[in-house]
Design a protein around this motif. Structure first.
Motif, PDB file in Angstrom:
ATOM      1  N   LEU A 216       0.795  -1.229   0.000  1.00 52.55           N
ATOM      2  CA  LEU A 216       0.000   0.000   0.000  1.00 52.55           C
ATOM      3  C   LEU A 216       0.830   1.282   0.000  1.00 52.55           C
ATOM      4  N   HIS A 217       2.123   1.202   0.326  1.00 56.12           N
ATOM      5  CA  HIS A 217       3.023   2.357   0.274  1.00 56.12           C
ATOM      6  C   HIS A 217       2.442   3.576   0.998  1.00 56.12           C
ATOM      7  N   PRO A 218       2.216   3.479   2.329  1.00 54.21           N
ATOM      8  CA  PRO A 218       1.652   4.626   3.043  1.00 54.21           C
ATOM      9  C   PRO A 218       2.609   5.810   3.072  1.00 54.21           C
ATOM     10  N   GLU A 224      -2.554  10.679   7.337  1.00 56.70           N
ATOM     11  CA  GLU A 224      -3.303  11.760   7.976  1.00 56.70           C
ATOM     12  C   GLU A 224      -4.731  11.873   7.452  1.00 56.70           C
ATOM     13  N   SER A 225      -4.985  11.356   6.255  1.00 55.95           N
ATOM     14  CA  SER A 225      -6.348  11.407   5.707  1.00 55.95           C
ATOM     15  C   SER A 225      -7.183  10.200   6.119  1.00 55.95           C
ATOM     16  N   SER A 226      -6.593   9.262   6.845  1.00 54.83           N
ATOM     17  CA  SER A 226      -7.319   8.060   7.261  1.00 54.83           C
ATOM     18  C   SER A 226      -8.431   8.423   8.234  1.00 54.83           C
ATOM     19  N   SER A 227      -9.529   7.705   8.115  1.00 55.95           N
ATOM     20  CA  SER A 227     -10.680   8.023   8.954  1.00 55.95           C
ATOM     21  C   SER A 227     -11.045   6.906   9.916  1.00 55.95           C
ATOM     22  N   SER A 228     -10.281   5.811   9.932  1.00 54.89           N
ATOM     23  CA  SER A 228     -10.617   4.702  10.825  1.00 54.89           C
ATOM     24  C   SER A 228      -9.355   4.044  11.361  1.00 54.89           C
ATOM     25  N   ALA A 234      -4.249  -1.377   8.791  1.00 52.60           N
ATOM     26  CA  ALA A 234      -4.052  -2.063   7.513  1.00 52.60           C
ATOM     27  C   ALA A 234      -2.901  -1.457   6.714  1.00 52.60           C
ATOM     28  N   GLN A 235      -2.779  -0.138   6.762  1.00 50.21           N
ATOM     29  CA  GLN A 235      -1.694   0.519   6.039  1.00 50.21           C
ATOM     30  C   GLN A 235      -0.348   0.355   6.736  1.00 50.21           C
ATOM     31  N   ALA A 236      -0.371   0.342   8.064  1.00 47.72           N
ATOM     32  CA  ALA A 236       0.866   0.364   8.838  1.00 47.72           C
ATOM     33  C   ALA A 236       1.728  -0.868   8.609  1.00 47.72           C
ATOM     34  N   ILE A 237       1.120  -1.977   8.210  1.00 44.59           N
ATOM     35  CA  ILE A 237       1.885  -3.197   7.933  1.00 44.59           C
ATOM     36  C   ILE A 237       2.943  -2.938   6.855  1.00 44.59           C
ATOM     37  N   ASP A 238       2.677  -2.013   5.946  1.00 42.58           N
ATOM     38  CA  ASP A 238       3.608  -1.727   4.848  1.00 42.58           C
ATOM     39  C   ASP A 238       4.478  -0.503   5.119  1.00 42.58           C
ATOM     40  N   PRO A 328      14.767  10.727  14.882  1.00 43.94           N
ATOM     41  CA  PRO A 328      14.228  10.532  13.524  1.00 43.94           C
ATOM     42  C   PRO A 328      13.213   9.398  13.448  1.00 43.94           C
ATOM     43  N   GLU A 329      13.412   8.352  14.245  1.00 45.14           N
ATOM     44  CA  GLU A 329      12.464   7.228  14.240  1.00 45.14           C
ATOM     45  C   GLU A 329      11.150   7.621  14.916  1.00 45.14           C
ATOM     46  N   ILE A 330      11.258   8.395  15.980  1.00 45.30           N
ATOM     47  CA  ILE A 330      10.044   8.886  16.639  1.00 45.30           C
ATOM     48  C   ILE A 330       9.279   9.823  15.709  1.00 45.30           C
ATOM     49  N   ASN A 331      10.008  10.709  15.038  1.00 36.65           N
ATOM     50  CA  ASN A 331       9.378  11.656  14.122  1.00 36.65           C
ATOM     51  C   ASN A 331       8.730  10.939  12.934  1.00 36.65           C
ATOM     52  N   ALA A 332       9.363   9.867  12.458  1.00 35.86           N
ATOM     53  CA  ALA A 332       8.795   9.121  11.325  1.00 35.86           C
ATOM     54  C   ALA A 332       7.444   8.524  11.692  1.00 35.86           C
ATOM     55  N   CYS A 333       7.274   8.168  12.963  1.00 41.43           N
ATOM     56  CA  CYS A 333       6.010   7.580  13.420  1.00 41.43           C
ATOM     57  C   CYS A 333       4.972   8.620  13.837  1.00 41.43           C
TER      58      CYS A 333
END
Length: 421
Positions: A216-218, A224-228, A234-238, A328-333
């Motif tokens: 899905l290449h989030p 930020e546009s996710s609503s659920s 589902a996106q975070a796996i990728d 940087p890892e905290i900021n990425a998340c």
């Protein structure tokens, strides 16, 4: 005029298509001369099977942007997909630019496939219930096959996906493929038994080797546009927005009551969380659960997550030693955590440790200075900083552990009492 007829074993037979495409491109067979058909071999669902495929040197170099969407186009239900993919390779082989209308068509097909992949992933239950889960869906066999890896990462505990054209079974160790089966009228025990009998093709069957996963290449904008919460998980796996994804087993998303009034945010998954795909299930999580119960709370009522979604560690023999995440890892998340909090809209956010507090407050934090007092947050809710439960496990003597544990329980009780005003 048809010059070559190529038979693929399934609609998800990407490795077969790729091998034949490479051979036909090398032999300079034009796309108009190829007929692609799908016909299952007798051993398609066998426990073991071998498969001869043609070999030929590559004659076309595929740009990274196109390579990223080829699997999504391949498993789509677009009738012209194989023609378009081969035409693209043929054009590149001849040193010509891919026509804009072809590129746009490929991107459009890929976008639609990814929407369907997201929908399928959103249907998968999390791992909080370890019992077998049965998912009925109407998605195509090719799409289901392309999500086998993602679904096993989303839910490491056993599940079955059932559709008219495919049965996909994950037993917690490996997944196996079988023909379609619905079983809507059967009790769960019979569904599981039947699925086990049908889904027999696994790693030993060469026809299932090389299924291309659709990712899905989030991006921060998509997140930020996710609503659920289901869409986020589902996106975070990728997620590949930092280097931690390369060593961690999987992304570990939040878990709990989606209507929770309180959320608890830790630092990152640990070894056990990384393996089980759930937050706070290791020693620190077990201590947290006990303290929460003593404070008058219930994990089932809360939402529990982490500021960083991948496990950062250093290998040492057979062990994985926890490492503190860097800025940087905290900021990425940050997009994941910020959107998670926006969707949940909690009244109280409890920050467990300095990493969680810094991630939420957006500044450096000293836990001893900020601890045990309500902090107004920008969204109008209340924040509370306390220690991470792993801190209690590291204390050197029983007296210190008992004293600090009591303070920790009091902090949790304060968070719960804040809801009463």
């Amino acid at each position: 005029m048809i010059r070559e007829t190529v038979t693929l074993s399934t609609t998800s037979d990407f490795s077969g298509w790729r091998a034949w495409a490479r051979k036909l491109l090398h032999d300079k067979v034009s796309t108009e001369s190829i007929q692609w058909i799908v016909e299952a071999p007798p051993s398609l669902y066998g426990i073991s099977a071998t498969r001869p495929l043609p070999t030929a040197p590559s004659t076309a170099s595929l740009p990274r942007a196109l390579a990223a969407i080829f699997p999504a186009v391949f498993v789509s239900d677009a009738p012209d997909r194989l023609h378009l993919l081969y035409l693209t390779l043929q054009t590149l082989r001849d040193g010509m630019p891919v026509p804009d209308e072809v590129s746009e068509r490929l991107r459009s097909i890929a976008m639609e496939t990814r929407k369907k992949a997201l929908d399928l992933r959103c249907q998968m239950p999390d791992a909080s219930n370890p019992e077998w889960q049965i998912l009925h869906t109407s998605h195509t066999a090719a799409l289901i096959d392309s999500q086998a890896d993602a679904l096993s990462n989303l839910r490491p505990t056993p599940w079955i996906v059932m559709a008219p054209d495919r049965t996909l079974l994950w037993d917690g160790r490996e997944y196996r493929f079988g023909p379609g089966f619905t079983g809507n009228e059967l009790p769960p025990s019979e569904v599981i038994e039947t699925a086990r009998e049908l889904a027999t093709a696994g790693r030993g069957n060469a026809y299932w080797d090389g299924i291309a996963p659709v990712r899905l290449h989030p991006t921060p904008e998509k997140i930020e546009s996710s609503s659920s919460l289901a869409s986020l998980r589902a996106q975070a796996i990728d997620c590949q927005m930092c280097e931690l994804c390369k060593l961690a087993t999987r992304t570990v998303s939040g878990e709990g009551n989606p209507k929770a009034r309180i959320i608890f945010i830790g630092e990152q998954p640990g070894d056990q969380e990384d393996l089980h795909g759930r937050p706070f299930v290791g020693p620190a999580g077990q201590l947290f659960d006990r303290a929460l119960r003593e404070a008058g709370g219930s994990r089932a009522e809360m939402w529990i997550t982490n500021a960083v979604k991948h496990f950062k560690f250093t290998p040492k023999g057979h062990r994985r030693i926890h490492q503190k995440p860097d800025a940087p890892e905290i900021n990425a998340c940050t997009p994941w955590l910020a959107t998670e909090r926006r969707v949940l809209s909690p009244e109280v956010t409890v920050m467990l440790g300095v990493t969680a507090a810094s991630a939420v407050l957006g500044r450096s934090v000293t836990v001893s200075r900020e601890r045990s007092r309500p902090i107004p947050l920008e969204d109008g809710s209340i924040g509370l900083v306390t220690v991470h439960p792993s801190y209690l496990l590291r204390l050197p003597d029983e007296e210190s552990k008992a004293r600090e544990y009591t303070k920790f329980v009091n902090d949790l009780r304060m968070a719960i009492s804040t809801l009463a005003g």
